[in-house]
Design an enzyme around this catalytic site. Structure first.
Site, mmCIF file in Angstrom:
data_model
loop_
_atom_site.group_PDB
_atom_site.id
_atom_site.type_symbol
_atom_site.label_atom_id
_atom_site.label_comp_id
_atom_site.label_asym_id
_atom_site.label_seq_id
_atom_site.Cartn_x
_atom_site.Cartn_y
_atom_site.Cartn_z
ATOM 1 N N LYS A 58 20.362 -9.558 18.791
ATOM 2 C CA LYS A 58 19.192 -10.437 19.052
ATOM 3 C C LYS A 58 20.433 -11.696 18.041
ATOM 4 C CE LYS A 58 15.116 -12.163 16.063
ATOM 5 N NZ LYS A 58 14.086 -11.636 15.341
ATOM 6 N N SER A 65 9.750 -13.174 17.457
ATOM 7 C CA SER A 65 10.958 -13.509 17.199
ATOM 8 C C SER A 65 12.177 -12.823 18.045
ATOM 9 C CB SER A 65 11.602 -14.170 16.161
ATOM 10 O OG SER A 65 11.759 -12.963 15.020
ATOM 11 N N SER A 81 8.099 -8.887 14.464
ATOM 12 C CA SER A 81 8.134 -9.956 15.206
ATOM 13 C C SER A 81 9.642 -8.710 16.633
ATOM 14 C CB SER A 81 9.707 -10.809 15.052
ATOM 15 O OG SER A 81 9.497 -11.607 14.652
#
Lengths: 458, 458
Positions: free
Chosen positions: B99, B168, B192
């Site tokens: 990420k 996210s 997330s």
């Protein structure tokens, strides 16, 4: 190198004639009193230094990035705080420059790299956080040599612009010497704080290894990396050190009453690299101190300097290669020749030589402490072999690197000027953790034999 | 959003026909055996996933940066290691996506920010260093929503591209679901990790708060931030967790023989947001497990969910504002609407409300442990209220955030597919530090009621 200005010039248009006090060569302590009594605002102080940067930067190239708008906003906040009666201490409102390998939130940490020029830091390094909490105003990031090694930077020596300011904390030393900022942070792995400070005629402290956190700072060789402090005046250096030093741990001074004995090393005074002009200046300084009642003892170091320098080179190369080699293989174009050679050297060393060097380092740090204690004195040496060389080098770190290796605290300050206006500096080295006592000794010596003051260069 | 490719395409021209094994939907354990026996090289494996990225990325937009050349070089090194007989373990040679708020050395950590898009990380985050040491091959950085909050990302849900993959950790979930990479790291402050994994029909583990280091990762709210793990298959998730989990501290499982009791919450099953399709799928799953001998207990949580969600919102807003507000004031153009509103909210909260929330957090984390122990069971809940909504939102985190707040480990996995091919997922929640037991429970449940497999989307 083009300077990035972050809207600096537009912010500075308001500066003209904001106050009559010229602060570039003033001491923090005096300025601090003016700030505190409301004769000068923090914002006016920041504006004056930003104006000085705008005027002199074109000749000096000391800054990788100037954050004029951020500094002025912070100054405004600190003025408002002061008006509410909240005074953070002697650093409240004092501008500072930060070497461009140290993370400052929302400014790039360029490290002298092309690829990292837009690498915005997402956190302050802990040392920067300490500065902010003490009320310092960060004016910007000062030029470092690429990855804080020996490849020459764009920065010029303010006293003679065709000469080097030294490296790797080139921008920090030049900016302080040129009156662009009263204080700066640098870093030293070989001689990267003491050498540029000496070449630029300012004061600097490299504290004991491990005293100040190097988190959030680009490593060169973690076993040797130190944060260093620079200032135009001793008092200012003391104020900066007081804001950053760790809370006292109750370690008693090793040399409670060191008397008035100064040690010096034949290895330095007979070094063939020592230039006559430095030799003369140092001898004269010795004599003047002697006349004032100081005793000198010329005694060899208990650990051969040649061994120290050899192991220093191994640790530096191996640890730099460990950090950089993957990136260097990927982006060779982002590595200039000297750091490239360092990485190559590091990759070629045997594990055994590194192991041996690390063992030597540990033992040498223990032995030197005992030796200084027995000798009962402080080391005083030429800080560099001579005057700053031309700009195709940052100078020879050989005179400074042994003290990075041993991890002892070092203070440098100018003792004389050459006939063509270049500074000559000494360095004092003290026992581990004794920064306060070392600064106090430096004060005594510099008061006993004052160095003639100079007007601002450029 | 344009994908930055780092010479990806040129490197991939060599891939055509390099091996006949199609690995995108294979399990790591099986691939690992093929690698170990030399039927497949690490380089071929990396090439296959890079080819899959090249084919599918134009529709999915899961990647902020793909490091094809770096991955192939690393694959080469790992192949050479393997040939020398050095096998690092089950992650040796396995590709992974990281990420884009997590630092990977020499790649930008863009965090969904325009200004940070070229902010090259100067160190690996510790969790990335662990992955490298375990032999994982980093393919690149996966898209995050801006600063890991709720503003929609460019990424599409692989099962229906006009729907959100969730956020996210949008890119991580979408990339794994689309077979671009077998494993990915995400992060969770509200929901997330669990939400995007559930929306994309993959497996994920959000470990206990504090189990994995969040150093080197952009914070959103440090009191709530977790690293999370994603994989296409449970066995792969277990392998990833084994490589990253801290060394066992000898904490005995709290629920040594938890029997076959599953707890569920009326607050979830009667929530008006729960969509009929999810309600039906969950009820059916409950019945099937019941038929297989599992017992269900529907019991309220000892701490009102409304309190948890209220305090979660306060801590999230205040801590996000503390980190971001200075930068947001300086660069408002770099902050999209939802994170802007979060920062504004955070700046408006009273210190008292934050203090109260922090106290509630500490006490709630203690209380929930005791409650789970007394109840002697594991929580099983719908992971989301329903199917992924359209791409103008990343979905509602309300079903996931209580478990971030309480800091308990959570595993999510799909249990069914809607008639139009969207995944429906559950989440299991276990006692603090019991990740292994939780994964083992998830294995039992998913074997008892298997979710029908799907072919790769896109």
């Amino acid at each position: 190198m083009a300077i990035r200005t972050f809207r600096m010039i537009s912010s500075l248009q308001a500066v003209q004639g904001s106050t009559g006090i010229m602060v570039s060569s003033a001491r923090i302590s005096g300025v601090g009193e003016a700030l505190r009594q409301g004769q000068l605002s923090v914002r006016q102080l920041a504006e004056q230094f930003l104006k000085r940067i705008a005027d002199a930067e074109g000749q000096i190239h000391a800054w990788a990035a100037v954050d004029a708008s951020g500094a002025l906003q912070e100054a405004q906040r600190l003025d408002e705080e002061a008006q509410r009666g909240h005074w953070r201490g002697p650093l409240h409102g004092i501008p500072i420059g930060i070497k461009d390998i140290i993370d400052v939130f929302d400014l790039p940490t360029g490290c002298g790299s092309q690829r990292w020029a837009n690498s915005y830091a997402r956190q302050d390094a802990p040392i920067v956080r300490q500065l902010r909490q003490a009320g310092a105003v960060i004016l910007g990031k000062t030029v470092t040599t690429p990855y804080a090694y020996l490849d020459p930077p764009p920065t010029c020596n303010p006293w003679q612009t065709e000469r080097t300011p030294g490296g790797s904390s080139s921008g920090s030393a030049a900016a302080v010497a040129a009156g662009m900022v009263p204080l700066a942070l640098g870093s030293q792995t070989g001689g990267s704080v003491i050498r540029p400070a000496a070449y630029c005629g300012i004061w600097a402290l490299k504290p004991t290894f491990g005293q100040l956190s190097t988190r959030g700072i680009l490593p060169l060789a973690p076993s040797l990396d130190h944060v260093g402090l620079m200032a135009g005046h001793l008092e200012d250096l003391q104020i900066l050190w007081s804001a950053l030093r760790p809370a006292p741990m109750g370690i008693p001074p090793l040399l409670e009453s060191p008397g008035r004995l100064l040690l010096t090393l034949p290895e330095y005074l007979q070094d063939p690299r020592l230039e006559p002009v430095m030799h003369r200046a140092f001898k004269q300084w010795q004599q003047q101190l002697e006349q004032a009642g100081w005793q000198w003892l010329e005694t060899p170091l208990p650990i051969p300097l040649v061994e120290i320098r050899r192991h220093h080179a191994v640790i530096l190369a191996v640890e730099a290669a460990a950090f950089h080699h993957g990136r260097w293989q990927r982006h060779p174009d982002d590595y200039p020749p000297k750091i490239t050679q360092l990485i190559r050297d590091g990759l070629n060393h045997s594990a055994w030589s590194y192991h041996e060097a690390r063992q030597h380092l540990r033992q040498a740090r223990r032995e030197i402490d005992a030796w200084l204690l027995r000798a009962g004195g402080w080391l005083a040496l030429p800080a560099t072999p001579g005057t700053p060389p031309p700009r195709d080098t940052t100078g020879d770190p050989a005179f400074q690197s042994p003290w990075s290796y041993l991890g002892l605290p070092v203070v440098t300050f100018p003792i004389a000027w050459t006939s063509d206006g270049l500074p000559l500096a000494v360095q004092l080295i003290g026992p581990r953790w004794q920064e306060e006592a070392l600064l106090s000794l430096a004060q005594q010596l510099s008061q006993t034999v004052p160095c003639p003051p100079r007007r601002l260069p450029v």
